[in-house]
Enzyme design. Sequence first.
Site, PDB file in Angstrom:
ATOM      1  CE  LYS A  77     -25.992   9.321 -72.270  1.00  0.00           C
ATOM      2  NZ  LYS A  77     -24.352   9.412 -72.243  1.00  0.00           N
ATOM      3  CB  SER A 128     -24.575   5.669 -70.889  1.00  0.00           C
ATOM      4  OG  SER A 128     -24.172   6.610 -70.894  1.00  0.00           O
ATOM      5  CB  SER A 137     -21.184   8.043 -71.612  1.00  0.00           C
ATOM      6  OG  SER A 137     -21.320   7.201 -70.637  1.00  0.00           O
TER       7      SER A 137
END
Lengths: 98, 474, 489
Positions: free
Chosen positions: B76, B151, B175
Amino acid sequence: MDKKITEEDVIKIAKLAKLELTKQEISRYSMELTEIIEYVQKLNTVKTTGLDPTVSVNGLCNISRSDQQIDYHQTPASLLGNVPRVKDNFIQVKRVIE
Amino acid sequence: MSWPKIESIVESLSSGQTTATENVKVALSNIKKNSQYQTVISTLDKEALERAKLIDLDILNNKKVAKLAGVPFIAKDNFLVFGAPTTAASNILKGFHAPYQATAIDKLESEGAICVAKANMDAFAHGSSTENSDFFVTKNPYDLERVAGGSSGGSAASVALDIVPFSVGTDTGGSIRQPASFCNVVGFKPSYGMVSRSGVIAMGSSLDTIGTFSKNIADTRYVMSIISGRDPLDSTTLDDSFKIVNKHQKMTLSKIKIGIIKEYLADDLNPDVKKVILSAINKIKRMGLVVDEVSIPSIDLALSVYYVLCPAEVASNLSRYDGQRFGYSYLEASNLEDSYLKSRTIGFGDEAKTRIMIGSYVLSSGYYDAYYKKAQTVRTKLINDFNQVFKNYDFLIGPTVPDVAFKIGEKSSSKLEMYLNDIMTVAANLVGIPAISLPAGFVNNLPVGLQLMGQIGKDNQLLDFCQEIEENIC
Amino acid sequence: MNQENNYKLTIGIECHVQLKTKTKLFSGALNVDDQEIPNKDINHIDFGLPGALPVLNSNAIYLASRAAFALNSKPQRFSKFDRKHYFYPDLPMGYQITQYDQPIIIGGYVQFISNNKLVKINITRAHLEADAGKSIHPGNKDYSLVDLNRSGTPLLEIVSEPDIKSALQARQYAETLYLLMRYADVTNGNLYYGNMRFDVNISISRNKDLGQRVEIKNVNSFKSIERAINYEYKRQSKLLDTNQEVRQETRGWDDPKGCTYSLRSKENADDYRYMPDPDLPPILLDEAYIQDVKKSMPLMPDYWFYKLKDLGLDESIIYSLLEDGLDNDFKNLKFIVSLNKEEAKLITNYIVNIEIPLTHESNQKILNIEDRHKLYLSTYSLVSQNRINSTALKILIKDILMASSLPDIDSYIKSHNLAQNSNQDELLEVAINTIKNNPKVTKDILSGQDKAIQYLVGQVMKETKGQANPLIIQDIINQEIEKLKNVKN
């Protein structure tokens, strides 16, 4: 309890947070913040007598290191590399007016 | 091709059937092939191939094959990685180059894993759909018109699309689990403090956890055993005695008691999703263990607690993005105040600003006790209630998300509606316990995730149990 | 007339003590004062990079615990760190890590003698915090420059109650605090490097109520504290005298100009949005740890003060000795308190007037302390037996202190003609005559040409055929010249 976040509140908070808001944004944030703050109001109906606030969710305490120099393998150059303006190894910023 | 289990990838490498270079090339071409899903922000073609070459050379020279030798992965974009820009999908960090690296990345690299790309996400991890990325929206692998979740949407979709065998993400309020649910992969959020947060851009520091996306429990465990553990650079990491081990401990299933969280099966839940979840739970029941409905009344307060604490910590953590030392800086500013205001106002996206505003409000003079302190106290109550339930039950079970992946733009009109997406995931972050989303079935060809939670620090047991489920019902 | 009788003066002091850790409070960068290269002793933590996390230096907790005992308090069982938010270029994270509502030290007091009275100043609290970096503002430029070497340096901020009643007390409080912190060995106490910085809160009023509070920031010497308060007292009295309002504000102290100046008004009080720092688990000290720290504490200045006072020593001598104790591991103090009153009176005189100035001369080697004490004891017996006069004694002590080893005192006196001269009166007479017989030289000396004394010394030496020590002769001539000067005036 009226928990409306007024436009004045929004302006005050934006100043604290160093954000510049347009007129429309001020009015929108006033609405959005009010909606969220109203939603979280239910916390105030919860009885919490005798409870302490959580300070460490996994119960850790006394976590420290010994007083020894650590080599993080970073050079001042690598740290200053991201600085928008550098002058003689200093970080240059707009003048601070006291 | 489809990636085999990670241990097999490493085996093929050590037996000479494939090379690290080949693996990296496959991963990079997978990214290109799936470009319409927009899973990644940047790729590390050159660096990854260089690292692969070194690993191949080591293998040629009969050096010991590391545990993740030549295994490509995606991080990420809130992980600081050498040689790659780290933006957290925010304009304010465009062009930022990491002078140090996340501990998790260090650990993966030292076992030979190769980071090939940085995954798209909601800017600063604020969101549940990657629609808050300042750059673009990641598409759902099962429906291009729908969100991948967030996310960590890019990380989840990358594994679902078989671009890489695993990816790493962060979970502050769901997330990892929510996009895993939307993308039909295993998404694991460990106990708070299981993996070092050092070098990972902070969102809500008392809630942030680092975990993995993979296709199965074995791979989850394999990667987690490498990245978990105490880190001298993160004071909140758990002692190594809690560390996740790469060894499945057989369980006596008849002794296991599971609680279905009643509150999560209430009206808000999409009835079709409920069917899938209950059917999965029935299969688990048939494994011969006790399953009861349990009630945790204070769980209804979790989202309120979360939306006080998290924005407060966000507002605090985003104070350092001020345009003076790194990231976007408004160079034409007339004075210092102007430089602060313009750098932050131009640099941050709308969602970051909203959360900074909420957070600054609840921390401001006169409101601290009513909001922040109260929320931390209710959090204690929530922790106590969970502990109470865990006295009688080993694991808790329920849906990960109340619904399947929604359409892009569908929930943009109301922030609160978007926030409600986290309603079943935030509790685990507030309580600090490990939680996982497992693929459980489909509703109209869209994946549904089953969420399991264990006790804090007992991540190994949760993974042991998930392994049993995987073997018995999948 | 004492001006402080007109208005009631109320003073509270916040003192930032830089702790003498090897590394910073939350990172492994060196904690040094004299780094000349900007942004050298920093890393991702001090720089506030994304993803950087603070890790507490255990030594800071230890030193703060020592400070607690020095302040007649003890460290709190539970304390934690908080974030204090404000934007400033030398505050990299946009917040300072400090301790807000649960600091490591709560309560305590500092006491000292002021105008022959024991004054006790209560301590509200003391908390640990990370220092900010340094900003410099070059003249005529539109920019400021930031150096983060100081960022993250450990500070203990000691907050006093508003118990201080005069500028003198304020200075004495600061001096006492300095001694306490040095005795507790928690700081290098180098004021030049700002190891101790003082924020002085002052208010004046006609009646019992407190007046408007004015804060003078960053005063960094004891004398300046006194001067700044005296200046503020005058400034504020003038305003009140003419029925003007004293503004609540923060002021700076201009030491060369000797005045305070307005920095910013406090009307728009800052909103620091404190919150507990989630990156730092709380500190929980167990009783065993607290007791271990307590046991490791040295005897504090108060103890020595009363011991020395019992020996009949003057306060000024005592304070010199208390400070000197820090330079020799309290060995001089231990030695002095083992003496009787007469010995102590004479020997402390040598220590304060000869030894201490010598130790402060750079590059000056000095006899080891055990031999110094032997020297003092043997010279005391010389004096009590009247075998040497005071001038000769001073010369002897100074010379031997600078020697590499302790010589045999008797033979040293002999070989250097330092013995009490039986014909001292004769020597005096020769000196007086020599002065009289050389009116021109004497006039030169009186007009400030000190070197001319050497001529007279030579004359006396000639007259006495080298039997007398030239330094003694010089001393006698000096005394006579002084007499002449006094007559002239």
